[in-house]
Write an enzyme that holds these catalytic residues in place. Structure first.
Site, PDB file in Angstrom:
ATOM      1  N   LYS A  38       5.253  -2.180   8.204  1.00 40.79           N
ATOM      2  CA  LYS A  38       6.298  -1.460   7.491  1.00 40.79           C
ATOM      3  C   LYS A  38       7.608  -2.218   7.613  1.00 40.79           C
ATOM      4  O   LYS A  38       8.090  -2.473   8.723  1.00 40.79           O
ATOM      5  CB  LYS A  38       6.457  -0.050   8.051  1.00 40.79           C
TER       6      LYS A  38
ATOM      7  N   VAL B  71       0.807  -1.224   0.000  1.00 38.38           N
ATOM      8  CA  VAL B  71       0.000   0.000   0.000  1.00 38.38           C
ATOM      9  C   VAL B  71       0.838   1.270   0.000  1.00 38.38           C
ATOM     10  O   VAL B  71       0.306   2.372  -0.136  1.00 38.38           O
ATOM     11  CB  VAL B  71      -0.966   0.022   1.204  1.00 38.38           C
ATOM     12  N   GLY B  72       2.162   1.152   0.143  1.00 39.81           N
ATOM     13  CA  GLY B  72       3.003   2.335   0.132  1.00 39.81           C
ATOM     14  C   GLY B  72       4.471   1.968   0.062  1.00 39.81           C
ATOM     15  O   GLY B  72       4.880   0.894   0.499  1.00 39.81           O
TER      16      GLY B  72
ATOM     17  N   ASP C 251      10.897  14.830  10.441  1.00 41.82           N
ATOM     18  CA  ASP C 251      10.384  14.806   9.068  1.00 41.82           C
ATOM     19  C   ASP C 251       8.889  15.170   9.055  1.00 41.82           C
ATOM     20  O   ASP C 251       8.079  14.488   8.426  1.00 41.82           O
ATOM     21  CB  ASP C 251      10.611  13.433   8.442  1.00 41.82           C
TER      22      ASP C 251
ATOM     23  N   GLY D 278       8.549   4.013  -0.006  1.00 42.69           N
ATOM     24  CA  GLY D 278       9.336   5.229   0.000  1.00 42.69           C
ATOM     25  C   GLY D 278      10.753   4.941   0.438  1.00 42.69           C
ATOM     26  O   GLY D 278      11.170   3.789   0.554  1.00 42.69           O
ATOM     27  N   ALA D 279      11.487   6.030   0.722  1.00 43.79           N
ATOM     28  CA  ALA D 279      12.892   5.887   1.088  1.00 43.79           C
ATOM     29  C   ALA D 279      13.066   5.114   2.384  1.00 43.79           C
ATOM     30  O   ALA D 279      14.088   4.466   2.604  1.00 43.79           O
ATOM     31  CB  ALA D 279      13.533   7.269   1.214  1.00 43.79           C
ATOM     32  N   MET D 280      12.046   5.174   3.257  1.00 49.90           N
ATOM     33  CA  MET D 280      12.168   4.519   4.558  1.00 49.90           C
ATOM     34  C   MET D 280      11.717   3.067   4.548  1.00 49.90           C
ATOM     35  O   MET D 280      11.933   2.350   5.523  1.00 49.90           O
ATOM     36  CB  MET D 280      11.384   5.297   5.609  1.00 49.90           C
ATOM     37  N   GLY D 281      11.086   2.626   3.493  1.00 50.36           N
ATOM     38  CA  GLY D 281      10.685   1.224   3.440  1.00 50.36           C
ATOM     39  C   GLY D 281       9.380   1.015   2.699  1.00 50.36           C
ATOM     40  O   GLY D 281       8.854   1.919   2.047  1.00 50.36           O
TER      41      GLY D 281
ATOM     42  N   VAL E 297       5.297  -0.538   2.883  1.00 45.07           N
ATOM     43  CA  VAL E 297       4.180  -0.757   3.799  1.00 45.07           C
ATOM     44  C   VAL E 297       3.171  -1.698   3.151  1.00 45.07           C
ATOM     45  O   VAL E 297       2.767  -1.499   2.005  1.00 45.07           O
ATOM     46  CB  VAL E 297       3.495   0.569   4.168  1.00 45.07           C
TER      47      VAL E 297
END
Length: 517
Positions: free
Chosen positions: A47, A23-24, A150, A26-29, A31
């Protein structure tokens, strides 16, 4: 034709969480939506932190940050809750969050500014979440003050809560620090350039005032859809110069932003942190001063009989018969008040479920025995209900009712329904059908008659789940004991109690006295 399928789809993580779709990312991982198989298929979000995080020194730091994030989620309803964490068989760190169906603030402000009333509500929620983090979490005897690092619209999710309406929650507390601490390059940077404070761009040690700068950028965007400063180019150097040297663009007079609110936003955007508000509490106080709070008072329910039309005026005999019928039919409350404590139940402080017969059919009720004084103390407080279902090792429903008053505190009324039994299934279906239930109060020294009756409403989503859980229990073939299921649910209730109380305390002064989770 070959189809590229995510290898994580359907995977059972930690022998508990069954992964569904991505479902998502990005740079952090990444999800995933998943189901918690231990708690009856409750939907959660998982996540997986990026591969760049993996090294031998990561585990202790990850466990610390994940634990602190989980504790923070219990402290504030405006922070997305972390429910669990771990490291999978591939040594990839993950954490489990509550799954929220809502929209990000980024999408909300993409096309038009927020109305002032909505701005005040959402800004206040965000500030309350930040304040909880900045005040700190006690961990292993130390007070750990948390800086987000952030803050931006895409890290704010807005959900519809059946109790309080629109609620803003902050995502990803502690994760930026986790990634930054593990970076291998000495010149590494973590953050979103458009929202970074000048000191964050410089790589200095941060405190809560850095989050306040980012909050100022975001509040400006909420009010205008624009950024307060723009660089000459989108490089790191361009943003560095903008945050250090460029003055924020004044608000357009067409927006009709109150002067004191403009001053508040610009004070958050001060280049020097000493010139900003020194705590989120200062911002909250200003917002509360500016916000016009509507006066809310719960008016008594008035039942108005429809007026007959002039062309169809009833005869005197017909009207008399209707009045006699109405007088002869007791209300559900009157029927409940005539109920007595069952002879097969002990005279002690217990809670159990049963049916009461009425002209409308069987009514599901909770029968509760308390001291007479305790009953009187609970009549003017808040009612809250929530339901937990466990399918394995035995289909069991925990029916949670809370009576809360600011003066006398909480009174928990937990009731367990065995959904493998016919009675449990019938009560669960009846709760779903009626959308409410009565609570019958009996006094320890006067069990022969019900002393008081109150009604509690169940929200529509819970009604849907009650039907589903009853059907699941009917088909269940597990052979586990009911007591083992009750033990697990009892432990879950103890974890939930602080969170429920936070929610109740946040809304008791503004909303009605009937709340459902």
């Amino acid at each position: 034709m070959s189809i590229n399928r995510d290898p994580n789809y359907g995977r059972l993580l930690a022998n508990r969480y069954q992964l569904a779709e991505l479902v998502g990312e990005g740079a952090m991982g990444r999800v995933y939506r998943a189901k918690d198989t231990v708690l009856g298929g409750v939907t959660v979000a998982i996540k997986f932190l990026s591969h760049a995080l993996l090294n031998k020194n990561m585990r202790d730091r990850f466990e610390r940050e994940a634990t602190i994030s989980a504790l923070l989620g219990e402290k504030s309803i405006h922070v997305v809750r972390v429910k669990d964490y771990g490291i999978d068989e591939n040594k990839i760190s993950f954490y489990v969050m509550e799954y929220l169906s809502g929209e990000s603030l980024n999408d909300v402000v993409a096309h038009q500014p927020l109305a002032l009333s909505r701005f005040f509500t959402l800004a206040r929620h965000i500030c309350l979440g930040l304040e909880s983090a900045h005040q700190g979490i006690s961990f292993n005897g130390d007070l750990c003050k948390i800086i987000h690092r952030d803050i931006k619209p895409s890290n704010i999710i807005i959900v519809q809560d059946p109790t309080v309406g629109e609620v803003a929650k902050i995502l990803d507390f502690g994760i930026a620090k986790l990634i930054l601490a593990n970076a291998s390059q000495t010149q590494s940077f973590m953050g979103t350039l458009a929202y970074c404070s000048p000191e964050q761009m410089e790589g200095k040690e941060l405190d809560s005032r850095s989050d306040i700068y980012s909050l100022g950028v975001m509040m400006y965007e909420m009010l205008t859809t624009d950024m307060p400063i723009m660089p000459q180019n989108s490089s790191f150097g361009g943003w560095y110069q903008a945050h250090h040297d460029f003055k924020p663009t004044p608000f357009s007079s067409k927006l009709q932003i109150p002067a004191k609110l403009q001053d508040l936003v610009f004070s958050c955007l001060a280049k020097k942190r000493e010139e900003r508000p020194q705590s989120v509490r200062e911002i909250l106080q200003t917002l509360e001063t500016l916000q016009q709070k509507p006066q809310s008072s719960k008016k008594p329910e008035v039942k108005i009989q429809p007026k007959p039309s002039k062309s169809s005026k009833p005869s005197k005999d017909r009207k008399s018969n209707q009045e006699q019928t109405l007088k002869a039919t007791p209300s559900i409350t009157e029927i409940c008040l005539q109920a007595s404590w069952p002879k097969d139940k002990p005279l002690k402080k217990i809670v159990f479920a049963r049916f009461i017969e009425s002209p409308l059919g069987e009514i599901p009720v909770l029968s509760v025995m308390l001291d007479y004084g305790d009953i009187l103390n609970r009549m003017s407080g808040v009612r809250y209900n929530q339901f937990l279902f466990l399918n394995y090792p035995h289909p069991m429903l925990l029916w949670i009712t809370l009576l809360y008053s600011q003066e006398h505190g909480p009174r928990w009324l937990p009731c367990y329904l065995d959904l493998k039994s016919e009675k449990g299934q019938r009560i669960s279906h009846a709760l779903a059908e009626k959308g409410s239930y009565r609570i019958l109060f009996f006094a320890l020294n006067q069990p022969e008659r019900c002393q008081h009756v109150t009604k509690s409403t169940i929200n529509p989503e819970n009604c849907r789940m009650l039907n589903q859980w009853a059907d699941t229990g009917k088909m269940n073939k597990y052979a586990g004991t009911p007591n083992s299921a009750k033990k697990i649910l009892r432990q879950e209730l103890e974890k939930l109690k602080p969170k429920i109380l936070l929610k109740i305390q946040a809304v008791t002064t503004n909303y009605s006295n009937d709340i459902s989770g």
